[in-house]
Design a protein around this motif. Structure first.
Motif, mmCIF file in Angstrom:
data_model
loop_
_atom_site.group_PDB
_atom_site.id
_atom_site.type_symbol
_atom_site.label_atom_id
_atom_site.label_comp_id
_atom_site.label_asym_id
_atom_site.label_seq_id
_atom_site.Cartn_x
_atom_site.Cartn_y
_atom_site.Cartn_z
ATOM 1 N N GLU A 33 0.846 -1.197 0.000
ATOM 2 C CA GLU A 33 0.000 0.000 0.000
ATOM 3 C C GLU A 33 0.874 1.236 0.000
ATOM 4 O O GLU A 33 1.747 1.393 0.845
ATOM 5 N N ARG A 34 0.640 2.127 -0.945
ATOM 6 C CA ARG A 34 1.354 3.391 -0.973
ATOM 7 C C ARG A 34 0.924 4.252 0.204
ATOM 8 O O ARG A 34 -0.260 4.260 0.564
ATOM 9 N N ASP A 35 1.843 4.964 0.817
ATOM 10 C CA ASP A 35 1.487 5.915 1.874
ATOM 11 C C ASP A 35 0.797 7.115 1.205
ATOM 12 O O ASP A 35 1.426 7.843 0.439
ATOM 13 N N LYS A 36 -0.493 7.266 1.486
ATOM 14 C CA LYS A 36 -1.238 8.358 0.838
ATOM 15 C C LYS A 36 -1.554 9.469 1.834
ATOM 16 O O LYS A 36 -2.403 10.312 1.592
ATOM 17 N N THR A 37 -0.884 9.435 2.971
ATOM 18 C CA THR A 37 -1.226 10.412 4.008
ATOM 19 C C THR A 37 -0.677 11.795 3.648
ATOM 20 O O THR A 37 0.266 11.930 2.865
ATOM 21 N N GLY A 38 -1.294 12.801 4.259
ATOM 22 C CA GLY A 38 -0.791 14.167 4.152
ATOM 23 C C GLY A 38 -0.629 14.637 2.726
ATOM 24 O O GLY A 38 -1.521 14.484 1.892
ATOM 25 N N ALA A 39 0.523 15.222 2.440
ATOM 26 C CA ALA A 39 0.747 15.880 1.149
ATOM 27 C C ALA A 39 0.933 14.897 -0.003
ATOM 28 O O ALA A 39 0.970 15.291 -1.162
ATOM 29 N N HIS A 40 1.084 13.617 0.298
ATOM 30 C CA HIS A 40 1.332 12.664 -0.783
ATOM 31 C C HIS A 40 0.083 12.424 -1.613
ATOM 32 O O HIS A 40 -0.988 12.185 -1.085
#
Ligand SMILES: C[S@@+](CC[C@H](N)C(=O)[O-])C[C@H]1O[C@@H](n2cnc3c(N)ncnc32)[C@H](O)[C@@H]1O
Length: 276
Positions: A33-40
């Motif tokens: 799973e790609r880290d999609k948190t915050g600015a990403h």
């Protein structure tokens, strides 16, 4: 006198090494799973998962160190460097892509980021001497002379054409030309890397005319040839999950593989070098 005492290159407290359960230490990286948190966000075709620069910076840099990404794309490395309190310099050839990266690293959670780290983006060609001069200018502006980690995520030759510009590494004619131009980038920046520090290359292979073209091996050889003061420390194999080009086409690809006598590649490489 013995060997010079090596300076610590990260902020890990190895007395408490068992606390770093999330830090990867194996050569097989399975990140589903790609880290999609915050600015990403995942809007740039050809970006890497934020976990790659995150893991590398925690192992190979300290807070306040300087990280250079010479193929910045949408700014993933700089978002992560800012979050981790590392200073970041990014180089991107395409002005609109650099502009998008600039927006990404100055939004949301990162606007009020209290880590006192600078992030600078240079629009330029990473193979060019003038771009190196600009990196040195940025370093001097911040009272620095050197870099503590280099991350290179070049185009995978011509798999994705980023532009029609001659300087674009996705526009190089042959694989040999591609490797040579990549070697120019290595030569351009390796002098600025501090001794004992690390340089990481993220690269995948490709198929052309029914043949596997091992771009990773080409770039590894070129790097060793162009910078004999870089020592290969690890070859990591990372899974490629949810490859956009192949999404919803798994069955078709499986059929093609069975007919064509090949295997569908599902991995890319992270090559880790240390300057000696
Ligand atoms: C694989 S992408 C990098 C993606 C990035 N890691 C991210 O997460 O967004 C490669 C980038 O290199 C840029 N590029 C190609 N040739 C270049 C050159 N000679 N100098 C600097 N950037 C270049 C492309 O425009 C593209 O954005």
């Amino acid at each position: 006198m013995g060997r010079p005492l090596k300076e610590k290159i990260n902020d890990l407290d190895l007395k408490n090494w068992k606390e770093y359960g999330d830090l990867l230490t194996d050569s097989l990286w399975l990140i589903n799973e790609r880290d999609k948190t915050g600015a990403h966000n995942n809007q740039y075709h050809g970006n890497f998962v934020p976990q790659i620069p995150h893991q590398l910076m925690r192992r190979f840099t300290k807070k306040g160190d300087v990280v250079l990404d010479a193929f910045l794309g949408n700014g993933t490395t700089l978002i992560e460097s800012k979050r981790l309190g590392r200073n970041g310099i990014g180089i991107e050839l395409l002005p609109d892509v650099a502009e998008s990266a600039r927006k990404n690293i100055n939004q949301g959670e990162l606007l009020n980021n209290t880590n006192d780290a600078f992030t600078d983006i240079i629009v330029g060609d990473s193979t060019a001497a003038i771009t190196k001069d600009k990196v040195i200018d940025v370093l001097h502006e911040h009272g620095r002379n050197s870099i503590h980690h280099i991350i290179l995520h070049p185009p995978y030759h011509d798999i994705i054409k980023f532009s029609n510009k001659q300087e674009d590494l996705s526009n190089t004619g042959t694989v040999e030309d591609f490797a040579r131009r990549f070697g120019d980038v290595i030569e351009n920046f390796v002098d600025l890397l501090e001794r004992y520090r690390y340089l990481s290359i993220v690269i995948g292979d490709k198929y052309t005319n029914s043949e596997w073209v091992p771009l990773g091996f080409y770039l590894m050889q070129e790097t060793m040839k162009r910078a004999p003061n870089l020592r290969l420390k690890s070859i990591l194999v990372k899974n490629m999950a949810n490859n956009r080009a192949k999404i919803n086409q798994e069955k078709l690809w499986r059929y093609r593989a069975l007919v064509g006598g090949f295997y569908i590649f599902k991995h890319e490489y992270i090559l880790i070098f240390q300057k000696i």
